[in-house]
Design an enzyme around this catalytic site. Structure first.
Site, PDB file in Angstrom:
ATOM      1  N   SER A  68       0.823  -1.205   0.000  1.00 23.53           N
ATOM      2  CA  SER A  68       0.000   0.000   0.000  1.00 23.53           C
ATOM      3  C   SER A  68       0.861   1.260   0.000  1.00 23.53           C
ATOM      4  O   SER A  68       1.929   1.309   0.623  1.00 23.53           O
ATOM      5  CB  SER A  68      -0.901   0.004   1.239  1.00 23.53           C
ATOM      6  N   TYR A 112      -1.576   5.881  -5.075  1.00 21.79           N
ATOM      7  CA  TYR A 112      -2.657   6.855  -5.169  1.00 21.79           C
ATOM      8  C   TYR A 112      -2.081   8.089  -5.865  1.00 21.79           C
ATOM      9  O   TYR A 112      -0.902   8.417  -5.692  1.00 21.79           O
ATOM     10  CB  TYR A 112      -3.179   7.252  -3.785  1.00 21.79           C
ATOM     11  N   THR A 161      -4.677   2.965  -7.843  1.00 21.45           N
ATOM     12  CA  THR A 161      -6.037   2.815  -7.311  1.00 21.45           C
ATOM     13  C   THR A 161      -6.849   4.049  -7.685  1.00 21.45           C
ATOM     14  O   THR A 161      -6.493   5.169  -7.311  1.00 21.45           O
ATOM     15  CB  THR A 161      -6.000   2.614  -5.794  1.00 21.45           C
ATOM     16  N   LYS A 202      -6.699  -0.298 -10.468  1.00 17.93           N
ATOM     17  CA  LYS A 202      -7.478  -1.017  -9.462  1.00 17.93           C
ATOM     18  C   LYS A 202      -8.713  -0.205  -9.082  1.00 17.93           C
ATOM     19  O   LYS A 202      -8.630   0.995  -8.843  1.00 17.93           O
ATOM     20  CB  LYS A 202      -6.629  -1.281  -8.218  1.00 17.93           C
ATOM     21  N   HIS A 231     -13.014  -1.917  -3.622  1.00 14.84           N
ATOM     22  CA  HIS A 231     -12.221  -1.410  -2.496  1.00 14.84           C
ATOM     23  C   HIS A 231     -12.633  -2.066  -1.179  1.00 14.84           C
ATOM     24  O   HIS A 231     -12.588  -1.447  -0.108  1.00 14.84           O
ATOM     25  CB  HIS A 231     -12.371   0.116  -2.384  1.00 14.84           C
TER      26      HIS A 231
END
Length: 369
Positions: free
Chosen positions: A117, A140, A166, A238, A262
């Protein structure tokens, strides 16, 4: 099959993913549980993600020659021993002191891959040091292209093999469970790979903090295309649920798509991702790289996902339950259990390899043949 020896002394009844959840619920405090278990609003999508796998029943084929069978798969040039990847989960030191290091170590030991992440609580370089399997880095959008590309290049320099952009959370979901629990990160846990967030624009009088503030820095399709052009790593998008968005992703230069809602943590009342998987596979064709996540708890779920069009799957909460229970050993053991369940399901359905898994194995539960 027998449990890995050290786990026999911890808990002899750890025989399925659900058992790890039971232990994790006992071990974690209310703050960590609110973050891990909670979803958006009424958590309807969280529950739907779990229930949806019951919508399909298996129709096995028998008496086939299955000698030499295996669960290996190829993803972006890497050979994995099974098609089960660890999804990006933030702040894993909330759940175990070794956090993301333990998870990545376990994934590699078991012949699989992991996605780190952006909001990891461990430096991405430190995670890469202990990983023996392929690592992907979740991105992100960092407010603009250069900031985002700089983080991507840092991951590339550390040895990450792909980027997972994402795109389904330009604003955070409203997570009432966390609000009620007063969730806060404990001292010493933070998103250590993220620099100070970009300055949000001033919201004009009468404006919206969402539309005029947060979304002013959100990416668009042109930004995705720019990142795909400038990154040396392949990029998967994603959070895709609509077939047309999947097509736009590939047109922008994406190497693949991860069908996901998510984990039900952003927008409640969304469809479970696997419901849209067949339509997205049809829209992209047989050659596109396509993964899915959401509610996978059994090897039969993995088999169903592949039958519906996935090349591989990602799991989230289940491996965090295992991490909280027994660290890296727990995550490795969970992957072992899921792989063995997949092998047994394949054998009993007449599938020697993942390529033999097809939609013909599935029937809508309760429907006539």
């Amino acid at each position: 099959m027998a449990l890995l020896p050290p786990l026999d002394t911890i808990a002899p009844d750890l025989v399925a993913a659900g058992d790890y959840q039971r232990y994790a619920l006992q071990r974690l405090d209310a703050n960590a549980l609110a973050y891990l278990q909670g979803g958006a609003a009424d958590e309807l999508t969280c529950q739907a993600n779990l229930n949806v796998w019951q919508d399909w029943a298996l129709l096995p084929r028998l008496l086939r020659d299955l000698r030499g069978g295996h669960t290996r798969c190829q993803l972006l040039g890497d050979t994995l021993q099974h098609p089960i990847l660890l999804a990006p989960v933030a702040y894993q030191q909330l759940f175990h002191p070794q956090g993301e290091r333990a998870s990545a170590l376990a994934a590699g030991v078991m012949g699989g891959g992991a996605v780190l992440s952006s909001y990891a609580s461990t430096r991405l370089e430190d995670v890469a040091e202990v990983a023996s399997g392929p690592l992907w880095f979740q991105l992100y959008w960092q407010g603009d292209g250069p900031r985002t590309l700089a983080l991507a290049e840092r991951a590339e320099a550390a040895g990450y093999k792909a980027l997972v952009l994402t795109v389904d959370a330009p604003v955070a979901g409203i997570r009432n469970r966390e609000q009620r629990a007063g969730f806060a990160l404990p001292a010493g846990i933070s998103a250590v790979n993220i620099d100070a967030p970009p300055q949000l624009p001033l919201v004009p009088a009468g404006g919206s903090a969402v539309f005029d503030g947060l979304l002013a820095l959100a990416p668009h399709w042109a930004d995705v295309a720019w990142l795909c052009q400038h990154s040396r790593l392949p990029i998967l998008l994603k959070g895709i649920l609509h077939p047309q968005d999947a097509q736009l992703a590939m047109q922008a230069g994406a190497a693949g798509v991860i069908v996901s809602n998510h984990g039900g943590r952003v927008l409640d009342s969304q469809l479970p991702a696997v419901k849209m998987l067949p339509a997205i596979r049809q829209a992209l064709g047989p050659e596109a790289l396509l993964l899915v996540d959401g509610g996978i708890r059994r090897g039969t779920d993995v088999l169903k996902a592949i039958a519906l069009g996935a090349d591989a799957v990602l799991i989230g909460r289940p491996y965090i339950h295992a991490l909280a229970t027994a660290g890296a050993l727990g995550v490795a053991h969970l992957l072992k259990l899921l792989r063995e369940e997949l092998e047994v399901a394949m054998a009993l359905c007449g599938c020697r390899t993942l390529a033999d898994i097809s939609p013909e194995l599935l029937r809508r539960a309760g429907a006539e043949l």
